[in-house]
Scaffold this motif. Structure first.
Motif, PDB file in Angstrom:
ATOM      1  N   LYS A   1     -22.945 -31.986  39.929  1.00  0.00           N
ATOM      2  CA  LYS A   1     -21.598 -31.482  39.677  1.00  0.00           C
ATOM      3  C   LYS A   1     -21.191 -31.697  38.212  1.00  0.00           C
ATOM      4  O   LYS A   1     -20.520 -30.842  37.629  1.00  0.00           O
ATOM      5  N   ARG A   2     -21.604 -32.822  37.606  1.00  0.00           N
ATOM      6  CA  ARG A   2     -21.325 -33.035  36.181  1.00  0.00           C
ATOM      7  C   ARG A   2     -22.015 -31.954  35.352  1.00  0.00           C
ATOM      8  O   ARG A   2     -21.434 -31.394  34.418  1.00  0.00           O
ATOM      9  N   ASN A   3     -23.240 -31.648  35.709  1.00  0.00           N
ATOM     10  CA  ASN A   3     -24.004 -30.611  35.032  1.00  0.00           C
ATOM     11  C   ASN A   3     -23.281 -29.266  35.133  1.00  0.00           C
ATOM     12  O   ASN A   3     -23.114 -28.541  34.149  1.00  0.00           O
ATOM     13  N   PHE A   4     -22.846 -28.943  36.334  1.00  0.00           N
ATOM     14  CA  PHE A   4     -22.122 -27.692  36.591  1.00  0.00           C
ATOM     15  C   PHE A   4     -20.816 -27.656  35.800  1.00  0.00           C
ATOM     16  O   PHE A   4     -20.484 -26.655  35.148  1.00  0.00           O
ATOM     17  N   LYS A   5     -20.076 -28.765  35.819  1.00  0.00           N
ATOM     18  CA  LYS A   5     -18.795 -28.835  35.110  1.00  0.00           C
ATOM     19  C   LYS A   5     -18.975 -28.618  33.608  1.00  0.00           C
ATOM     20  O   LYS A   5     -18.202 -27.888  32.979  1.00  0.00           O
ATOM     21  N   GLU A   6     -20.016 -29.239  33.038  1.00  0.00           N
ATOM     22  CA  GLU A   6     -20.276 -29.072  31.603  1.00  0.00           C
ATOM     23  C   GLU A   6     -20.610 -27.616  31.269  1.00  0.00           C
ATOM     24  O   GLU A   6     -20.175 -27.093  30.247  1.00  0.00           O
ATOM     25  N   THR A   7     -21.377 -26.971  32.118  1.00  0.00           N
ATOM     26  CA  THR A   7     -21.709 -25.566  31.883  1.00  0.00           C
ATOM     27  C   THR A   7     -20.450 -24.709  31.968  1.00  0.00           C
ATOM     28  O   THR A   7     -20.240 -23.818  31.139  1.00  0.00           O
ATOM     29  N   LEU A   8     -19.600 -24.977  32.943  1.00  0.00           N
ATOM     30  CA  LEU A   8     -18.348 -24.217  33.064  1.00  0.00           C
ATOM     31  C   LEU A   8     -17.469 -24.393  31.829  1.00  0.00           C
ATOM     32  O   LEU A   8     -16.861 -23.427  31.351  1.00  0.00           O
ATOM     33  N   LYS A   9     -17.393 -25.621  31.318  1.00  0.00           N
ATOM     34  CA  LYS A   9     -16.549 -25.905  30.153  1.00  0.00           C
ATOM     35  C   LYS A   9     -17.011 -25.130  28.921  1.00  0.00           C
ATOM     36  O   LYS A   9     -16.200 -24.804  28.060  1.00  0.00           O
ATOM     37  N   SER A  10     -18.298 -24.823  28.863  1.00  0.00           N
ATOM     38  CA  SER A  10     -18.826 -24.127  27.690  1.00  0.00           C
ATOM     39  C   SER A  10     -18.699 -22.604  27.799  1.00  0.00           C
ATOM     40  O   SER A  10     -19.119 -21.887  26.898  1.00  0.00           O
ATOM     41  N   ARG A  11     -18.117 -22.128  28.876  1.00  0.00           N
ATOM     42  CA  ARG A  11     -17.976 -20.688  29.097  1.00  0.00           C
ATOM     43  C   ARG A  11     -16.532 -20.255  28.866  1.00  0.00           C
ATOM     44  O   ARG A  11     -15.639 -21.071  28.702  1.00  0.00           O
ATOM     45  N   HIS A  12     -16.281 -18.961  28.915  1.00  0.00           N
ATOM     46  CA  HIS A  12     -14.938 -18.433  28.679  1.00  0.00           C
ATOM     47  C   HIS A  12     -13.977 -18.885  29.775  1.00  0.00           C
ATOM     48  O   HIS A  12     -14.382 -19.305  30.862  1.00  0.00           O
ATOM     49  N   SER A  13     -12.695 -18.815  29.486  1.00  0.00           N
ATOM     50  CA  SER A  13     -11.670 -19.387  30.369  1.00  0.00           C
ATOM     51  C   SER A  13     -11.580 -18.716  31.740  1.00  0.00           C
ATOM     52  O   SER A  13     -11.122 -19.331  32.693  1.00  0.00           O
ATOM     53  N   GLU A  14     -12.026 -17.499  31.865  1.00  0.00           N
ATOM     54  CA  GLU A  14     -11.919 -16.784  33.145  1.00  0.00           C
ATOM     55  C   GLU A  14     -13.154 -16.939  34.034  1.00  0.00           C
ATOM     56  O   GLU A  14     -13.227 -16.340  35.092  1.00  0.00           O
ATOM     57  N   ILE A  15     -14.116 -17.762  33.605  1.00  0.00           N
ATOM     58  CA  ILE A  15     -15.359 -17.870  34.370  1.00  0.00           C
ATOM     59  C   ILE A  15     -15.117 -18.390  35.780  1.00  0.00           C
ATOM     60  O   ILE A  15     -15.779 -17.964  36.721  1.00  0.00           O
ATOM     61  N   ARG A  16     -14.163 -19.306  35.960  1.00  0.00           N
ATOM     62  CA  ARG A  16     -13.880 -19.833  37.303  1.00  0.00           C
ATOM     63  C   ARG A  16     -13.405 -18.717  38.227  1.00  0.00           C
ATOM     64  O   ARG A  16     -13.790 -18.668  39.389  1.00  0.00           O
ATOM     65  N   LEU A  17     -12.588 -17.833  37.711  1.00  0.00           N
ATOM     66  CA  LEU A  17     -12.099 -16.715  38.512  1.00  0.00           C
ATOM     67  C   LEU A  17     -13.243 -15.765  38.860  1.00  0.00           C
ATOM     68  O   LEU A  17     -13.380 -15.334  40.009  1.00  0.00           O
ATOM     69  N   HIS A  18     -14.085 -15.454  37.892  1.00  0.00           N
ATOM     70  CA  HIS A  18     -15.238 -14.581  38.150  1.00  0.00           C
ATOM     71  C   HIS A  18     -16.172 -15.204  39.195  1.00  0.00           C
ATOM     72  O   HIS A  18     -16.652 -14.516  40.099  1.00  0.00           O
ATOM     73  N   LEU A  19     -16.391 -16.491  39.047  1.00  0.00           N
ATOM     74  CA  LEU A  19     -17.261 -17.191  39.995  1.00  0.00           C
ATOM     75  C   LEU A  19     -16.631 -17.219  41.383  1.00  0.00           C
ATOM     76  O   LEU A  19     -17.310 -16.977  42.384  1.00  0.00           O
ATOM     77  N   ALA A  20     -15.340 -17.484  41.458  1.00  0.00           N
ATOM     78  CA  ALA A  20     -14.648 -17.497  42.752  1.00  0.00           C
ATOM     79  C   ALA A  20     -14.798 -16.145  43.448  1.00  0.00           C
ATOM     80  O   ALA A  20     -15.092 -16.085  44.646  1.00  0.00           O
ATOM     81  N   HIS A  21     -14.633 -15.070  42.713  1.00  0.00           N
ATOM     82  CA  HIS A  21     -14.798 -13.740  43.301  1.00  0.00           C
ATOM     83  C   HIS A  21     -16.236 -13.509  43.755  1.00  0.00           C
ATOM     84  O   HIS A  21     -16.468 -12.942  44.822  1.00  0.00           O
ATOM     85  N   ALA A  22     -17.182 -13.958  42.944  1.00  0.00           N
ATOM     86  CA  ALA A  22     -18.589 -13.726  43.275  1.00  0.00           C
ATOM     87  C   ALA A  22     -19.021 -14.458  44.548  1.00  0.00           C
ATOM     88  O   ALA A  22     -19.846 -13.943  45.300  1.00  0.00           O
ATOM     89  N   ILE A  23     -18.449 -15.640  44.790  1.00  0.00           N
ATOM     90  CA  ILE A  23     -18.848 -16.389  45.993  1.00  0.00           C
ATOM     91  C   ILE A  23     -17.860 -16.198  47.143  1.00  0.00           C
ATOM     92  O   ILE A  23     -18.056 -16.758  48.217  1.00  0.00           O
ATOM     93  N   GLY A  24     -16.825 -15.396  46.913  1.00  0.00           N
ATOM     94  CA  GLY A  24     -15.879 -15.089  47.980  1.00  0.00           C
ATOM     95  C   GLY A  24     -14.940 -16.229  48.317  1.00  0.00           C
ATOM     96  O   GLY A  24     -14.522 -16.375  49.462  1.00  0.00           O
ATOM     97  N   LYS A  25     -14.611 -17.038  47.330  1.00  0.00           N
ATOM     98  CA  LYS A  25     -13.709 -18.171  47.523  1.00  0.00           C
ATOM     99  C   LYS A  25     -12.599 -18.097  46.486  1.00  0.00           C
ATOM    100  O   LYS A  25     -12.553 -17.194  45.658  1.00  0.00           O
ATOM    101  N   ASN A  26     -11.693 -19.084  46.534  1.00  0.00           N
ATOM    102  CA  ASN A  26     -10.625 -19.109  45.530  1.00  0.00           C
ATOM    103  C   ASN A  26     -10.979 -20.087  44.406  1.00  0.00           C
ATOM    104  O   ASN A  26     -11.933 -20.854  44.509  1.00  0.00           O
ATOM    105  N   ARG A  27     -10.179 -20.058  43.339  1.00  0.00           N
ATOM    106  CA  ARG A  27     -10.470 -20.890  42.172  1.00  0.00           C
ATOM    107  C   ARG A  27     -10.424 -22.374  42.493  1.00  0.00           C
ATOM    108  O   ARG A  27     -11.147 -23.165  41.899  1.00  0.00           O
TER     109      ARG A  27
END
Length: 140
Positions: free
Chosen positions: A19-45
């Motif tokens: 999860k730390r690894n995942f969190k660090e990767t997310l932090k290095s991406r654009h601000s909307e990545i969580r929303l894009h990922l939530a849509h891709a996996i069919g969940k909410n942010r």
């Protein structure tokens, strides 16, 4: 009792590690990545926040890592480290990761309904419809 706690500690540590690894990767991406990922996996942010926060013990379900890698463009070294920690945390699940995702993405172009609330309602309706339809199709 002490043996049980000792047996659980490595798994909990491995969950936190990936999860730390995942969190660090997310932090290095654009601000909307969580929303894009939530849509891709069919969940909410908030679900994405839970599965990317090492403080929460909620594991990442086995059907999501491949989608996470694809959407967030995990660097190869980070992906390898994630997979090692995931295998330590969930040794019985790791074989299912290599099966790959049996999903595909379809982009729809919808009209802007003139209100963020109405747009969100339409998005939610279409996502829920899709999840339910796929559930019916998988029942056979």
């Amino acid at each position: 009792m002490a043996d049980t706690a000792a047996d659980e500690a490595p798994e909990a540590g491995a969950v936190a590690a990936y999860k730390r690894n995942f969190k660090e990767t997310l932090k290095s991406r654009h601000s909307e990545i969580r929303l894009h990922l939530a849509h891709a996996i069919g969940k909410n942010r908030s679900f994405v926040s839970q599965i990317s926060n090492p403080a929460y013990p909620v594991p990442i379900p086995v059907q999501h890592p491949n989608t996470i890698f694809h959407v967030t463009h995990f660097p190869p070294q980070a992906k390898a480290a994630f997979l090692r920690a995931y295998a330590r945390a969930h040794p019985r699940r790791v074989g299912r990761l290599s099966e790959g995702s049996h999903e595909r993405t379809l982009t729809l172009h919808l009209p802007d309904l003139g209100s963020a609330k109405r747009n969100a309602e339409l998005d939610t309706l279409l996502q829920e419809f899709t999840r339910r339809l796929i559930g019916i199709m998988r029942e056979k």
